[in-house]
Design a protein around this motif. Structure first.
Motif, short mmCIF file in Angstrom:
data_model
loop_
_atom_site.label_atom_id
_atom_site.label_comp_id
_atom_site.label_asym_id
_atom_site.label_seq_id
_atom_site.Cartn_x
_atom_site.Cartn_y
_atom_site.Cartn_z
N ILE A 12 0.87 -1.18 0.00
CA ILE A 12 0.00 0.00 0.00
C ILE A 12 0.90 1.23 0.00
O ILE A 12 1.93 1.25 0.66
CB ILE A 12 -1.01 -0.02 1.17
CG1 ILE A 12 -0.33 -0.38 2.49
CG2 ILE A 12 -2.12 -1.00 0.86
CD1 ILE A 12 -1.24 -0.24 3.69
N TYR A 14 2.33 5.03 0.44
CA TYR A 14 2.24 6.13 1.40
C TYR A 14 1.44 7.28 0.80
O TYR A 14 1.73 7.72 -0.33
CB TYR A 14 3.63 6.65 1.77
CG TYR A 14 4.37 5.74 2.72
CD1 TYR A 14 3.79 5.35 3.93
CD2 TYR A 14 5.65 5.30 2.43
CE1 TYR A 14 4.46 4.52 4.81
CE2 TYR A 14 6.34 4.47 3.31
CZ TYR A 14 5.75 4.08 4.50
OH TYR A 14 6.41 3.27 5.36
N ASP A 51 -1.38 3.66 2.44
CA ASP A 51 -0.84 3.56 3.79
C ASP A 51 -0.90 4.97 4.37
O ASP A 51 -0.18 5.85 3.92
CB ASP A 51 0.62 3.08 3.65
CG ASP A 51 1.22 2.63 4.96
OD1 ASP A 51 0.58 2.83 6.01
OD2 ASP A 51 2.32 2.05 4.93
N GLY A 267 8.81 -3.83 -3.60
CA GLY A 267 10.15 -3.37 -3.95
C GLY A 267 11.15 -3.83 -2.90
O GLY A 267 10.79 -4.13 -1.76
N ASP A 269 13.25 -2.38 -1.07
CA ASP A 269 13.42 -1.62 0.16
C ASP A 269 12.52 -2.08 1.30
O ASP A 269 12.79 -1.78 2.46
CB ASP A 269 13.18 -0.11 -0.11
CG ASP A 269 11.82 0.16 -0.75
OD1 ASP A 269 11.37 -0.69 -1.55
OD2 ASP A 269 11.21 1.20 -0.46
N VAL A 299 13.98 1.78 -9.81
CA VAL A 299 14.21 2.55 -11.03
C VAL A 299 15.08 3.75 -10.67
O VAL A 299 14.89 4.40 -9.65
CB VAL A 299 12.88 3.01 -11.68
CG1 VAL A 299 12.05 3.83 -10.74
CG2 VAL A 299 13.16 3.82 -12.94
#
Ligand code: MSP
Length: 521
Positions: A12, A14, A51, A267, A269, A299
């Motif tokens: 979700i 931010y 989120d 992703g 992270d 990216v």
């Protein structure tokens, strides 16, 4: 045939800023997989959402002199608009500020962790990065800063509730090693296992704080029976994958039907949260784990991380208005390999667009349809047994000995189609797209081999067979393209005007498009 269920989620997003190309990739990749599974008849549920809690949001709202609810409402409206513009086919959009649909489930999950004896009170003393919305350790800093946000974390000391993450580390390690919890690409499994092992030596995998004291502006889900504490935002956010299905509510049929997820896209992270904290919550609540985490890279633009300060942030809107949505979808589907980082520049995009869309696919479609119109007024009849083989493959086929019916499907698509499906079911979208463009190449070769524009002068019947083969190939292409480039696939299919007869023969009543599918730039 039994229909299978397919549940796919994106993280979700931010609700503090506009979505850029990185987020767009997560969305399009997931959409392609959802559309593919719907297309093969699986009962599919595709979830995305926003989120909305946490310090990051509150601070961003304050900067704009807005209350958090008004601030997220405005951002979520923009997010939903973009998602629509991207032609993303999500079945639901979950918002974490939605009390009715999200909060009950989160509270139920909290109680489940409590009942398992996995929640206790303690003092958290350490560092917190608001950008990550995460507690971090000294060890993870580079030159005193968080590597993801290039910012100095805040020192905090507060009384919080803790979750016994350490208790589940050995089981998660076992599940990862045995492949019961699959992470794609595989290299990421080792990364998570390394984190667990570092934790065993007193590193990052300690128990984690899962609540924060209530702030001046209370913005989050309250901890049950504890008015002064709010749930830690990741605890609230990760739960969305089940609350959206009705976990914790009376109407939980979707939860029963769709959980566990077949694949959760994310992703790199946020891998740690999805591969450690999320499975640990589920194990504690005695819920099944997702089957697979599909992790993609980042990216960059011109070799550098996109950032407002450098001024290299690329927005999806810019590519959509210049090249059309499906061109952007094409780029993300084919030119990006899921596990790796990738770089995008305007020059590269243009080059690929001209080579593969304006020239490759677009040109093939228009010249085929023009010939069909010119020689047969668009009406081309035939069946798969009448198509001549690709000349370049004749020898290859002859070497196999007698084969019944040397047909175009056999010669051209027979190994492409299964390969396309193998890649799509393995979530290798770029390889599936390669297979489609391999067929584009074969059809171009077919024109070169038979030269229908010359053949028509001597043999109309043979020309019809060649053209029928080309139209048939384009029909296969439009089917395979549908999940990646839905509007283009639909356009091609309409232009072809295929009618399938009783014996499986096909008559094309094709049209020439009024303008090229992809204008050269
Ligand atoms: N809110 C959390 C996720 C909670 S899921 C329970 C979050 N949100 S995000 O908006 O920052 O990121 C959403 C997704 O976009 C993540 O998968 C993230 O990896 C992805 N991307 C954000 N920037 C990106 C790039 N530059 N490149 C590729 N994907 C990137 O994290």
């Amino acid at each position: 045939m039994d229909t299978k269920k397919f549940y796919i989620t994106t993280p979700i997003f931010y609700a503090n800023a506009e979505l850029h190309l990185g987020h767009t990739y997560t969305l399009i990749l997931s959409d392609i997989l959802a559309r593919y599974h719907r297309g093969i008849g699986d009962e599919t549920f595709f979830l995305t959402g926003s989120d909305e809690h946490g310090d990051k949001i509150v601070r961003a709202a304050q900067k704009q002199d807005m209350g958090p609810q008004a601030f997220v409402n405005a951002n979520v409206a923009k997010m939903q608009e973009l998602i629509k513009e991207l032609n993303v086919s999500n079945d639901l959009f979950i918002r974490t500020s939605d009390k009715e649909h999200h909060w009950q489930g989160v509270t139920k999950l909290w109680h489940a962790l409590e009942e398992a004896g996995d929640i206790y009170k303690g003092i958290y003393k350490g560092l917190y990065c608001v950008g990550c919305e995460a507690f971090i350790t000294e060890k993870e800093l580079v030159e005193g800063k968080c590597v993801n946000h290039d910012s100095v974390p805040e020192k905090i000391e507060e009384e919080n509730y803790f979750f016994k993450l350490s208790k589940y580390a050995p089981e998660i390690k076992r599940l990862l090693e045995s492949g019961e919890l699959k992470i794609t690409p595989k290299s990421k499994v080792n990364e998570v296992i390394a984190l667990i092992e570092a934790g065993e030596e007193g590193g990052v995998l300690n128990d984690v704080s899962i609540s924060r004291p209530e702030r001046a502006i209370p913005w989050g889900i309250p901890v049950p029976n504890e008015p002064n504490q709010l749930m830690y935002v990741w605890c609230d956010a990760l739960s969305n994958y089940i609350t959206a299905l009705g976990y914790g509510r009376k109407d939980d049929e979707n939860f029963k039907k769709f959980w566990p997820a077949n694949v959760q896209v994310l992703g790199k992270d946020i891998l740690r949260f999805h591969a450690l904290l999320w499975p640990a919550f589920l194990l504690s609540a005695k819920l099944p784990l997702p089957q697979e985490l599909l992790v993609h890279g980042f990216v960059t633009s011109g070799g550098k991380k996109m950032s407002k300060t450098i001024g290299n942030v690329l927005s999806p809107g810019e590519f959509i208005s210049e090249y059309g949505l499906d061109s952007l979808r094409y780029y993300l589907a084919r030119e990006v390999s899921t596990g790796e980082d990738w770089d995008l520049t305007r020059e590269k995009f243009k080059e690929v667009y001209n080579a593969n869309l304006a020239n490759g696919l677009g040109n093939l479609v228009s010249r085929t349809l023009k010939m069909a119109e010119q020689y047969f007024e668009g009406e081309v009849k035939g069946d798969t047994t009448s198509v001549p083989p690709l000349r370049t493959r004749i020898q290859e086929v002859e070497a196999l000995g007698d084969l019944p019916g040397l047909t175009l499907p056999y010669l051209i698509t027979s190994d492409i189609l299964p390969r396309y499906h193998v890649h799509m079911t393995a979530y290798e979208v770029n390889k599936a797209a390669d297979a489609i463009w391999e067929l584009v190449g074969h059809l171009d070769q077919f024109v070169t081999d038979y030269e229908p524009f010359k053949l028509i002068k001597t043999d109309k019947e043979a020309t019809e067979k060649v053209l029928w083969g080309l139209l048939y190939g384009l029909r296969e292409i439009s089917t395979m393209l549908a999940p990646m480039m839905p509007e283009t696939a639909e356009k091609i299919s309409e232009l072809l005007g295929a009618k399938v007869g009783k014996e499986g023969d096909i008559t094309f009543s094709s049209n020439v498009p009024s303008e090229p599918l992809f204008m050269r730039k």
